[in-house]
Motif scaffolding. Sequence first.
Motif, PDB file in Angstrom:
ATOM      1  N   VAL A 191      67.663  34.981  12.763  1.00  0.00           N
ATOM      2  CA  VAL A 191      68.723  34.188  12.158  1.00  0.00           C
ATOM      3  C   VAL A 191      70.058  34.639  12.744  1.00  0.00           C
ATOM      4  O   VAL A 191      70.341  35.831  12.821  1.00  0.00           O
ATOM      5  N   GLY A 192      70.861  33.685  13.145  1.00  0.00           N
ATOM      6  CA  GLY A 192      72.204  33.993  13.606  1.00  0.00           C
ATOM      7  C   GLY A 192      72.498  33.378  14.960  1.00  0.00           C
ATOM      8  O   GLY A 192      71.578  33.107  15.724  1.00  0.00           O
ATOM      9  N   PRO A 193      73.700  33.100  15.186  1.00  0.00           N
ATOM     10  CA  PRO A 193      74.836  33.438  14.344  1.00  0.00           C
ATOM     11  C   PRO A 193      75.037  32.460  13.179  1.00  0.00           C
ATOM     12  O   PRO A 193      74.662  31.303  13.259  1.00  0.00           O
ATOM     13  N   VAL A 194      75.617  33.002  12.130  1.00  0.00           N
ATOM     14  CA  VAL A 194      76.114  32.197  11.019  1.00  0.00           C
ATOM     15  C   VAL A 194      77.622  32.134  11.236  1.00  0.00           C
ATOM     16  O   VAL A 194      78.294  33.154  11.182  1.00  0.00           O
ATOM     17  N   ALA A 195      78.120  30.954  11.545  1.00  0.00           N
ATOM     18  CA  ALA A 195      79.545  30.812  11.884  1.00  0.00           C
ATOM     19  C   ALA A 195      80.236  29.875  10.907  1.00  0.00           C
ATOM     20  O   ALA A 195      79.724  28.797  10.615  1.00  0.00           O
ATOM     21  N   VAL A 196      81.391  30.313  10.432  1.00  0.00           N
ATOM     22  CA  VAL A 196      82.218  29.493   9.553  1.00  0.00           C
ATOM     23  C   VAL A 196      83.621  29.497  10.131  1.00  0.00           C
ATOM     24  O   VAL A 196      84.135  30.546  10.545  1.00  0.00           O
ATOM     25  N   ASP A 197      84.235  28.329  10.160  1.00  0.00           N
ATOM     26  CA  ASP A 197      85.604  28.232  10.651  1.00  0.00           C
ATOM     27  C   ASP A 197      86.459  29.274   9.934  1.00  0.00           C
ATOM     28  O   ASP A 197      86.379  29.402   8.705  1.00  0.00           O
ATOM     29  N   PRO A 198      87.248  30.057  10.673  1.00  0.00           N
ATOM     30  CA  PRO A 198      88.037  31.120  10.043  1.00  0.00           C
ATOM     31  C   PRO A 198      88.893  30.665   8.864  1.00  0.00           C
ATOM     32  O   PRO A 198      89.086  31.430   7.917  1.00  0.00           O
ATOM     33  N   GLU A 199      89.374  29.440   8.888  1.00  0.00           N
ATOM     34  CA  GLU A 199      90.181  28.938   7.778  1.00  0.00           C
ATOM     35  C   GLU A 199      89.344  28.636   6.532  1.00  0.00           C
ATOM     36  O   GLU A 199      89.897  28.420   5.453  1.00  0.00           O
ATOM     37  N   ARG A 200      88.031  28.610   6.679  1.00  0.00           N
ATOM     38  CA  ARG A 200      87.136  28.272   5.561  1.00  0.00           C
ATOM     39  C   ARG A 200      86.271  29.457   5.113  1.00  0.00           C
ATOM     40  O   ARG A 200      85.425  29.311   4.237  1.00  0.00           O
ATOM     41  N   GLN A 201      86.461  30.621   5.722  1.00  0.00           N
ATOM     42  CA  GLN A 201      85.651  31.785   5.376  1.00  0.00           C
ATOM     43  C   GLN A 201      85.981  32.287   3.981  1.00  0.00           C
ATOM     44  O   GLN A 201      87.034  32.007   3.434  1.00  0.00           O
ATOM     45  N   ARG A 202      85.031  33.011   3.415  1.00  0.00           N
ATOM     46  CA  ARG A 202      85.149  33.623   2.086  1.00  0.00           C
ATOM     47  C   ARG A 202      85.046  32.615   0.951  1.00  0.00           C
ATOM     48  O   ARG A 202      85.447  32.895  -0.164  1.00  0.00           O
ATOM     49  N   ALA A 203      84.488  31.435   1.234  1.00  0.00           N
ATOM     50  CA  ALA A 203      84.339  30.420   0.186  1.00  0.00           C
ATOM     51  C   ALA A 203      82.863  30.128  -0.111  1.00  0.00           C
ATOM     52  O   ALA A 203      82.562  29.180  -0.810  1.00  0.00           O
ATOM     53  N   GLY A 204      81.945  30.928   0.456  1.00  0.00           N
ATOM     54  CA  GLY A 204      80.527  30.758   0.173  1.00  0.00           C
ATOM     55  C   GLY A 204      79.773  29.836   1.112  1.00  0.00           C
ATOM     56  O   GLY A 204      78.579  29.617   0.924  1.00  0.00           O
ATOM     57  N   LEU A 205      80.439  29.313   2.128  1.00  0.00           N
ATOM     58  CA  LEU A 205      79.766  28.388   3.038  1.00  0.00           C
ATOM     59  C   LEU A 205      78.680  29.092   3.860  1.00  0.00           C
ATOM     60  O   LEU A 205      77.597  28.545   4.064  1.00  0.00           O
ATOM     61  N   GLY A 206      78.944  30.307   4.301  1.00  0.00           N
ATOM     62  CA  GLY A 206      77.929  31.065   5.050  1.00  0.00           C
ATOM     63  C   GLY A 206      76.685  31.299   4.215  1.00  0.00           C
ATOM     64  O   GLY A 206      75.556  31.182   4.697  1.00  0.00           O
ATOM     65  N   LYS A 207      76.882  31.596   2.947  1.00  0.00           N
ATOM     66  CA  LYS A 207      75.754  31.804   2.032  1.00  0.00           C
ATOM     67  C   LYS A 207      74.957  30.513   1.869  1.00  0.00           C
ATOM     68  O   LYS A 207      73.721  30.526   1.864  1.00  0.00           O
ATOM     69  N   GLN A 208      75.640  29.384   1.770  1.00  0.00           N
ATOM     70  CA  GLN A 208      74.947  28.097   1.660  1.00  0.00           C
ATOM     71  C   GLN A 208      74.136  27.805   2.922  1.00  0.00           C
ATOM     72  O   GLN A 208      73.003  27.312   2.841  1.00  0.00           O
ATOM     73  N   LEU A 209      74.713  28.098   4.075  1.00  0.00           N
ATOM     74  CA  LEU A 209      73.997  27.886   5.337  1.00  0.00           C
ATOM     75  C   LEU A 209      72.760  28.778   5.415  1.00  0.00           C
ATOM     76  O   LEU A 209      71.681  28.335   5.834  1.00  0.00           O
ATOM     77  N   MET A 210      72.902  30.043   5.006  1.00  0.00           N
ATOM     78  CA  MET A 210      71.749  30.960   5.001  1.00  0.00           C
ATOM     79  C   MET A 210      70.644  30.431   4.097  1.00  0.00           C
ATOM     80  O   MET A 210      69.471  30.424   4.489  1.00  0.00           O
ATOM     81  N   HIS A 211      70.993  30.007   2.896  1.00  0.00           N
ATOM     82  CA  HIS A 211      69.974  29.479   1.985  1.00  0.00           C
ATOM     83  C   HIS A 211      69.279  28.262   2.591  1.00  0.00           C
ATOM     84  O   HIS A 211      68.057  28.117   2.484  1.00  0.00           O
ATOM     85  N   ARG A 212      70.040  27.404   3.241  1.00  0.00           N
ATOM     86  CA  ARG A 212      69.463  26.215   3.857  1.00  0.00           C
ATOM     87  C   ARG A 212      68.451  26.607   4.928  1.00  0.00           C
ATOM     88  O   ARG A 212      67.335  26.077   4.974  1.00  0.00           O
ATOM     89  N   ALA A 213      68.807  27.551   5.802  1.00  0.00           N
ATOM     90  CA  ALA A 213      67.899  27.983   6.866  1.00  0.00           C
ATOM     91  C   ALA A 213      66.670  28.694   6.296  1.00  0.00           C
ATOM     92  O   ALA A 213      65.537  28.436   6.731  1.00  0.00           O
ATOM     93  N   LEU A 214      66.878  29.576   5.328  1.00  0.00           N
ATOM     94  CA  LEU A 214      65.745  30.297   4.743  1.00  0.00           C
ATOM     95  C   LEU A 214      64.826  29.367   3.971  1.00  0.00           C
ATOM     96  O   LEU A 214      63.593  29.524   4.011  1.00  0.00           O
ATOM     97  N   ASP A 215      65.383  28.400   3.278  1.00  0.00           N
ATOM     98  CA  ASP A 215      64.548  27.408   2.580  1.00  0.00           C
ATOM     99  C   ASP A 215      63.731  26.589   3.562  1.00  0.00           C
ATOM    100  O   ASP A 215      62.553  26.297   3.317  1.00  0.00           O
TER     101      ASP A 215
END
Length: 170
Positions: free
Chosen positions: A79-103
């Motif tokens: 898994v990786g990279p998990v990339a989130v636009d720097p202006e959108r980081q720290r809002a849980g988007l990376g976690k949502q992407l991880m859950h989507r891939a793992l599911d």
Amino acid sequence: MLEFVPITAVVPAAVEALLDRAFGRNRHSKTAYRLREGVGAIAHLSFAAVEGGELIGTIQCWPVEIAGDDGETAPMVMVGPVAVDPERQRAGLGKQLMHRALDAAHASGEDRAIMLVGDPEYYERFFGFTAERTARWRLPGPVEPRRLLARGSAVPAIAGMLGPRVTVAA
């Protein structure tokens, strides 16, 4: 409205631009990139987050394997990279992407051996990745052993070299 789409629905140049913004242009020198040289991402496990027509996040998964010193080989998903636009980081988007891939990996039966290089405090807490079985793995470049993480019932605890899993068409 936030949408998750297959990464194949996004222009590759947009993905590369996002990765540059998230990780810098020198990202290709990282060991993780050597683990996926010569192979394509696993399309059905790789996703993009799009909002208002703008790419704001991606996750990619790759076919890798460990070639054991004993001659055994074990396929895994990286898994990786998990990339989130720097202006959108720290809002849980990376976690949502991880859950989507793992599911998706679970749904396709590919969740038995998943690995990544990342922050153990984060990936163990939220996703169950640990370094318990990775201590004897070698990589084609430097990596902090504590950041080499895996999860799944088929993660091999063997000594060997990790690298891309290249399949040969019959």
